[in-house]
Design a protein around this motif. Structure first.
Motif, PDB file in Angstrom:
ATOM      1  N   VAL A  94       0.818  -1.138   0.128  1.00 36.89           N
ATOM      2  CA  VAL A  94      -0.017   0.165  -0.125  1.00 36.89           C
ATOM      3  C   VAL A  94       0.940   1.121   0.043  1.00 36.89           C
ATOM      4  O   VAL A  94       0.692   2.239  -0.657  1.00 36.89           O
ATOM      5  CB  VAL A  94      -0.842  -0.021   1.119  1.00 36.89           C
ATOM      6  N   GLU A 121      -0.325   6.474   6.510  1.00 30.54           N
ATOM      7  CA  GLU A 121      -1.527   5.899   7.326  1.00 30.54           C
ATOM      8  C   GLU A 121      -2.386   7.275   7.761  1.00 30.54           C
ATOM      9  O   GLU A 121      -3.550   7.033   7.701  1.00 30.54           O
ATOM     10  CB  GLU A 121      -0.622   5.601   8.688  1.00 30.54           C
ATOM     11  N   VAL A 129     -10.030   5.220   6.244  1.00 33.01           N
ATOM     12  CA  VAL A 129      -9.665   4.111   5.792  1.00 33.01           C
ATOM     13  C   VAL A 129      -8.569   3.545   6.686  1.00 33.01           C
ATOM     14  O   VAL A 129      -7.231   4.365   6.924  1.00 33.01           O
ATOM     15  CB  VAL A 129      -8.943   4.141   4.393  1.00 33.01           C
ATOM     16  N   MET A 131      -6.012   0.491   7.454  1.00 38.98           N
ATOM     17  CA  MET A 131      -5.464  -0.850   7.062  1.00 38.98           C
ATOM     18  C   MET A 131      -4.039  -0.979   7.425  1.00 38.98           C
ATOM     19  O   MET A 131      -3.319   0.063   7.702  1.00 38.98           O
ATOM     20  CB  MET A 131      -5.560  -1.125   5.435  1.00 38.98           C
ATOM     21  N   ASP A 132      -3.397  -2.161   6.979  1.00 39.31           N
ATOM     22  CA  ASP A 132      -2.022  -2.516   7.296  1.00 39.31           C
ATOM     23  C   ASP A 132      -1.469  -1.772   5.910  1.00 39.31           C
ATOM     24  O   ASP A 132      -1.616  -2.445   4.930  1.00 39.31           O
ATOM     25  CB  ASP A 132      -1.678  -3.796   7.407  1.00 39.31           C
ATOM     26  N   GLN A 135       0.898  -4.261   3.670  1.00 40.46           N
ATOM     27  CA  GLN A 135       0.388  -5.235   3.093  1.00 40.46           C
ATOM     28  C   GLN A 135       0.371  -5.261   1.373  1.00 40.46           C
ATOM     29  O   GLN A 135       0.268  -4.071   0.839  1.00 40.46           O
ATOM     30  CB  GLN A 135      -1.214  -5.710   3.188  1.00 40.46           C
ATOM     31  N   LEU A 140      -6.018  -6.631  -1.209  1.00 41.40           N
ATOM     32  CA  LEU A 140      -7.263  -5.666  -1.200  1.00 41.40           C
ATOM     33  C   LEU A 140      -8.539  -6.086  -1.928  1.00 41.40           C
ATOM     34  O   LEU A 140      -8.147  -6.586  -2.943  1.00 41.40           O
ATOM     35  CB  LEU A 140      -6.738  -4.326  -1.089  1.00 41.40           C
ATOM     36  N   GLN A 144     -11.178  -1.060  -1.647  1.00 39.57           N
ATOM     37  CA  GLN A 144      -9.880  -0.718  -0.674  1.00 39.57           C
ATOM     38  C   GLN A 144      -8.731  -0.350  -1.870  1.00 39.57           C
ATOM     39  O   GLN A 144      -8.308   0.877  -1.548  1.00 39.57           O
ATOM     40  CB  GLN A 144      -9.195  -1.716  -0.146  1.00 39.57           C
ATOM     41  N   ARG A 265     -11.654 -15.261   4.389  1.00 39.25           N
ATOM     42  CA  ARG A 265     -12.574 -14.301   5.067  1.00 39.25           C
ATOM     43  C   ARG A 265     -13.950 -14.521   5.418  1.00 39.25           C
ATOM     44  O   ARG A 265     -14.653 -13.508   5.464  1.00 39.25           O
ATOM     45  CB  ARG A 265     -12.280 -13.154   4.181  1.00 39.25           C
ATOM     46  N   GLY A 286     -15.292  -5.517   2.659  1.00 42.08           N
ATOM     47  CA  GLY A 286     -14.563  -6.233   3.706  1.00 42.08           C
ATOM     48  C   GLY A 286     -15.469  -7.246   4.533  1.00 42.08           C
ATOM     49  O   GLY A 286     -14.674  -8.168   5.370  1.00 42.08           O
TER      50      GLY A 286
END
Length: 492
Positions: A94, A121, A129, A131-132, A135, A140, A144, A265, A286
């Protein structure tokens, strides 16, 4: 930044796309650009940003004539373009996607990884939003990935931001966050071109609206001085009537029954669909809606669960198995999974059913052409030839080609994941009508949609998912935006 485009024309080969379009963007306004698929909206903005060169016409930026030679120069001048088709690099993180081409480095050329992560971030948090950021982008969802594209454009501190269908894959919560950011940017003097087929968004967010039809600018209105009906009439050149066509609902026996499905998931998901029924799947991004359908169709392997088709237990290990059993799956990612972009329209439409069009193992060219042309006409796909590549069509017309491909398999169960994403209001009604006709013929339809009015307008029942599980099922008469969002967010 004030932009004025005058008498812009553009043709691709013998096909004229823009026929003298006028468009003006004032400083500090949100200006909607609307029109049917293929009307020329994206092409006009690609000319502004240097992706394409206009054949004729002028572009003035703050009173000075400008013709950017490439998108990089346009971006450096302060014009950012969030494209409808995502430009995410799936094998980068990301953070790497957000800073691609703008990496922060020390004076020794070393990447400032910690600082880029912190800024990534922060930018995503402004869009609500979380998220990590380490990743990979391929992990995603489409929604996302869309938020990353939006954040990337905002990080350029642009004076003009072009948003092409920015909310097509977003949930209601994410749309609210985007609107808050867009409103704040307008107050800071940033101009936004907002391309969308969602009329409610246009009338809530925008200041003015310009309508294109068949490559011509038809009108420009202040939002407060026009109406939904007038804009639709100008877009399609005719009256549309009700957005969601009425149908007589007659349900048959249960066609598909899924019990205890567990996979990537999602866990212990159970649902059913009857013949002639349209079942909606709703939930926040998600929640696991798409993942369930990928498991059902054999794209991803189920860890547990039972699938019954017409009362018989079936085992689906691959999409090929699913197609043989009578399932079709229109995915939300038409570019990556729904089409072979370099293949012709004819080849894309006939691919799943090519064996049935062959005689003694030889494909009948005439049969294939008749087969493809029938669906191109019935779905009103704007095209110049069935032999043109799928990548040459607008996003909405590409979506129709994907739908045509699955209609050709004559499925017993048809899964539609965001079926009207990026599709104009006229084409939406055509797709809704086709869905109703399929249901009337006994096809069981599953529709995943992030558009709550669409879920409410088309579904006979609604399953709501939250955090990988079904949080509730609503019959048509009890389904409202409030009841769906209550279940989607953990309420009772």
């Amino acid at each position: 930044m004030h932009i004025e485009m005058t008498e812009i024309t553009k043709a691709f080969g013998p096909v004229p796309v823009l026929k003298g379009v006028d468009f003006e963007l004032a400083t500090g306004e949100i200006h909607a650009l609307m029109g049917e698929n293929g009307a020329g909206k994206s092409t006009l903005m690609k000319i502004l940003t240097g992706v394409h060169k206009a054949d004729e016409g002028t572009i003035q930026v703050d009173g000075v004539e400008q013709h950017y030679k490439n998108p990089k120069l346009a971006e450096e001048a302060g014009i950012a373009f969030i494209h409808q088709e995502l430009n995410i690099l799936p094998d980068l993180t990301v953070t790497e996607n957000l800073f691609l081409g703008r990496e922060l480095k020390s004076r020794f050329g070393v990447l400032k990884q910690a600082e880029m992560k912190r800024l990534a971030e922060r930018e995503l948090a402004e869009l609500n939003v979380f998220m990590d950021v380490n990743q990979l982008a391929r992990t995603l969802s489409v929604g996302q990935q869309q938020m990353i594209e939006i954040a990337k454009a905002l990080m350029t501190h642009a004076k003009v931001i072009i948003m092409d269908e920015p909310t097509a894959a977003l949930t209601e919560r994410e749309i609210r966050a985007l609107f808050s950011v867009a409103t704040a940017l307008r107050e800071q003097g940033v101009s936004i071109v907002y391309i969308s087929h969602r009329m409610e968004e246009i009338f809530e967010l925008c200041d003015r609206i310009t309508v294109l039809r068949d490559g011509v600018s038809v009108s420009t209105h202040r939002i407060a001085e026009t109406s939904f009906e007038q804009i639709v009439r100008e877009m399609v050149g005719r009256e549309m009537g009700e957005r969601y066509p009425e149908r007589k609902v007659t349900h048959g026996d249960t066609v598909l029954e899924v019990t205890g499905a567990t996979g990537k998931r999602f866990e212990d998901v159970s649902f059913s669909v009857r013949a002639g029924e349209i079942v909606g799947f709703s939930g926040l991004m998600g929640a696991g809606r798409t993942e369930v359908m990928r498991g059902l169709f054999g794209v991803d392997r189920l860890k547990a669960g039972t699938i019954r088709l017409n009362g018989n237990v079936i085992n689906i290990k691959s999409p090929h198995d699913a197609i043989k059993q009578g399932l079709g799956f229109l995915t939300e990612d038409r570019k990556g999974e729904g089409l072979f972009l370099d293949f012709s329209l004819r080849e894309n439409i006939s691919l799943p059913t090519i064996r049935s069009l062959a005689k003694s193992g030889v494909i009948s060219d005439q049969s294939e052409r008749q087969f493809a042309e029938g669906y191109l006409k019935s779905l009103s796909v704007r095209h110049s030839s069935m032999d043109q590549p799928a990548k040459s069509l607008s996003g909405g017309n590409q979506q129709k080609v994907v739908l045509a491909k699955w209609l050709g398999t004559k499925p017993d169960v048809l899964i539609l994941d965001e079926p009207t994403r990026g599709v104009d209001v006229g084409a939406k009604k055509e797709i809704y009508t086709i869905m109703n006709e399929l249901a009337a013929s006994g096809v069981a339809i599953i529709m995943i949609s992030s558009d709550l009015p669409e879920i409410l307008g088309m579904s006979d029942r609604v399953y709501v998912m939250r955090e990988g599980q079904v949080s509730g099922m609503l019959e048509q008469q009890e389904a409202t935006q409030e009841s769906i969002m209550t279940l989607a967010t953990g309420g009772q």
